[in-house]
Design an enzyme around this catalytic site. Structure first.
Site, PDB file in Angstrom:
ATOM      1  N   LYS A 183       0.850  -1.207   0.000  1.00 29.20           N
ATOM      2  CA  LYS A 183       0.000   0.000   0.000  1.00 29.20           C
ATOM      3  C   LYS A 183       0.879   1.248   0.000  1.00 29.20           C
ATOM      4  O   LYS A 183       0.582   2.235  -0.683  1.00 29.20           O
ATOM      5  CB  LYS A 183      -0.942  -0.011   1.209  1.00 29.20           C
ATOM      6  CG  LYS A 183      -2.024  -1.096   1.112  1.00 29.20           C
ATOM      7  CD  LYS A 183      -2.780  -1.307   2.434  1.00 29.20           C
ATOM      8  CE  LYS A 183      -3.763  -2.472   2.335  1.00 29.20           C
ATOM      9  NZ  LYS A 183      -4.440  -2.758   3.605  1.00 29.20           N
ATOM     10  N   GLN A 223      -4.058  -1.409  10.019  1.00 32.88           N
ATOM     11  CA  GLN A 223      -4.055  -2.724   9.377  1.00 32.88           C
ATOM     12  C   GLN A 223      -4.604  -3.777  10.342  1.00 32.88           C
ATOM     13  O   GLN A 223      -4.207  -3.852  11.504  1.00 32.88           O
ATOM     14  CB  GLN A 223      -2.622  -3.078   8.927  1.00 32.88           C
ATOM     15  CG  GLN A 223      -2.517  -4.360   8.121  1.00 32.88           C
ATOM     16  CD  GLN A 223      -3.219  -4.309   6.768  1.00 32.88           C
ATOM     17  OE1 GLN A 223      -3.361  -3.252   6.161  1.00 32.88           O
ATOM     18  NE2 GLN A 223      -3.682  -5.450   6.294  1.00 32.88           N
ATOM     19  N   ASP A 227     -10.899   3.040   4.904  1.00 28.40           N
ATOM     20  CA  ASP A 227     -11.248   1.615   4.852  1.00 28.40           C
ATOM     21  C   ASP A 227     -12.765   1.415   4.871  1.00 28.40           C
ATOM     22  O   ASP A 227     -13.249   0.320   4.584  1.00 28.40           O
ATOM     23  CB  ASP A 227     -10.676   0.904   6.094  1.00 28.40           C
ATOM     24  CG  ASP A 227      -9.406   0.112   5.805  1.00 28.40           C
ATOM     25  OD1 ASP A 227      -9.292  -0.414   4.684  1.00 28.40           O
ATOM     26  OD2 ASP A 227      -8.555   0.021   6.704  1.00 28.40           O
TER      27      ASP A 227
HETATM   28  N1  GUN Z   1      -6.752  -6.693   6.651  1.00 29.79           N
HETATM   29  C1  GUN Z   1      -7.197  -7.415   5.599  1.00 29.79           C
HETATM   30  N2  GUN Z   1      -7.822  -6.621   4.707  1.00 29.79           N
HETATM   31  C2  GUN Z   1      -7.772  -5.368   5.207  1.00 29.79           C
HETATM   32  C3  GUN Z   1      -8.240  -4.105   4.733  1.00 29.79           C
HETATM   33  O1  GUN Z   1      -8.860  -3.969   3.665  1.00 29.79           O
HETATM   34  N3  GUN Z   1      -7.985  -3.039   5.529  1.00 29.79           N
HETATM   35  C4  GUN Z   1      -7.331  -3.158   6.712  1.00 29.79           C
HETATM   36  N4  GUN Z   1      -7.144  -2.060   7.427  1.00 29.79           N
HETATM   37  N5  GUN Z   1      -6.888  -4.309   7.191  1.00 29.79           N
HETATM   38  C5  GUN Z   1      -7.105  -5.408   6.429  1.00 29.79           C
END
Ligand code: GUN
Length: 300
Positions: free
Chosen positions: A54, A98, A121
């Site tokens: 990311k 995350q 998110d």
């Molecule tokens: N863990 C797995 N997928 C995601 C996501 O889309 N966002 C976040 N913050 N954590 C994750």
């Protein structure tokens, strides 16, 4: 006839290119650079890989980004303090914690500490609620990526039977809610299967569009798929494979070889849904910057 392969990598590149152009136009007009903060707690190897990817996308698009790495023993209060600082930082338009978090931390408490306008998110209850009742909001990145994959592959879910396997807050519940809205590129009849479903194959065989996000390697086999169906595989699982140098390979929740013979179209793993998640995160962050500019203008 074997399935058409839906190329998520190619589609995600197109989206990132569009977002980059819009970001440059925004910068030329306002001097503002979209900024995204990542918070990574602990040393989960998969989470580290995701946050790295990311961060790289931010670099590629010229977004400002910071990654805050915290030890696994970080307390809830310490984490909330960090989030509050980022909520008040005008260079940061999006905050991403995350997941998963270490088990001593209440995930919901943390997600609720994020200012909903910075919640790229789409996990804050305010944004989840907006999604459910059909208001514009940040859509969670993986489900938004699935809808975009369908759209850009000209597969319209309207009037189709979509079967979702998995009811997570990150994928299953939001994709079901997105696709049942009375909107373009939605308006589907949606069935959600989960660990309490008695005969999953009975449902999956009825799907025009089958979306699998259950976290079980190669669970869905070709004989569980209706001929010609569209199969979207959200799974990312590591399985041992002594025949490859690394000793493992990445597979989805769908057994690709058998599904490929039956389906009309299918996403590969890797290279299907995964890259779309990151592209949609960039799109949400640009949108967050635009939303925050608007709020400031209204206040002045
Ligand atoms: N863990 C797995 N997928 C995601 C996501 O889309 N966002 C976040 N913050 N954590 C994750």
């Amino acid at each position: 006839m074997p399935a058409q392969i839906i190329n998520g990598r190619k589609i995600s590149e197109e989206i990132k290119k569009e977002v980059k152009q819009k970001k440059e136009a925004l910068f030329n007009e306002t001097g503002i650079v979209p900024g995204l903060a990542f918070i990574l707690v602990g040393d989960n190897p998969a989470s580290q890989v995701y946050v790295n990817m990311k961060g790289k996308a931010c670099e590629e698009l010229g977004f400002y980004s910071v990654t805050i790495k915290l030890p696994a023993q970080t307390t809830e209060d310490e984490l909330i303090e960090k989030i509050k600082t980022l909520n008040n930082d005008s260079k940061i338009h999006g905050i991403l914690v995350q997941l998963p978090l270490p088990s001593h931390i209440d995930e919901q408490k943390i997600l609720q500490a994020i200012d909903p306008i910075k919640d790229v998110d789409g996990f804050h209850p305010v944004n989840v609620g907006k999604l459910v009742i059909g208001l514009d909001t940040y859509l969670p990145c993986t489900p938004a990526g699935i809808q975009e994959l369908l759209k850009r592959s000209d597969i319209n879910p309207s009037g189709k039977h979509v079967v979702v396997v998995g009811r997570s807050n990150i994928v299953g519940k939001p994709i079901a809610n997105i696709l049942l809205q009375k909107r373009d590129w939605a308006n589907a009849t949606v069935t959600v299967c989960h660990t309490g479903t008695r005969d999953i194959a009975y449902f999956t065989r009825q799907a025009d569009i089958l979306i699998v996000a259950m976290g079980k390697p190669e669970f869905i086999k070709g004989d569980m798929i209706k001929p010609g169906a569209v199969v979207i595989d959200v799974g990312v699982n590591r399985i041992d494979d002594p025949n490859v140098e690394k000793g493992y390979r990445i597979v989805g929740d769908v057994h690709f070889e058998s599904a490929f013979e039956v389906a009309g179209a299918i996403t590969p793993v890797p290279g299907g849904v995964g890259p779309m998640t990151i592209a949609m995160l960039m799109k949400n962050t640009l949108q967050a910057a635009l939303n925050q500019i608007k709020v400031k203008e209204l206040a002045n």
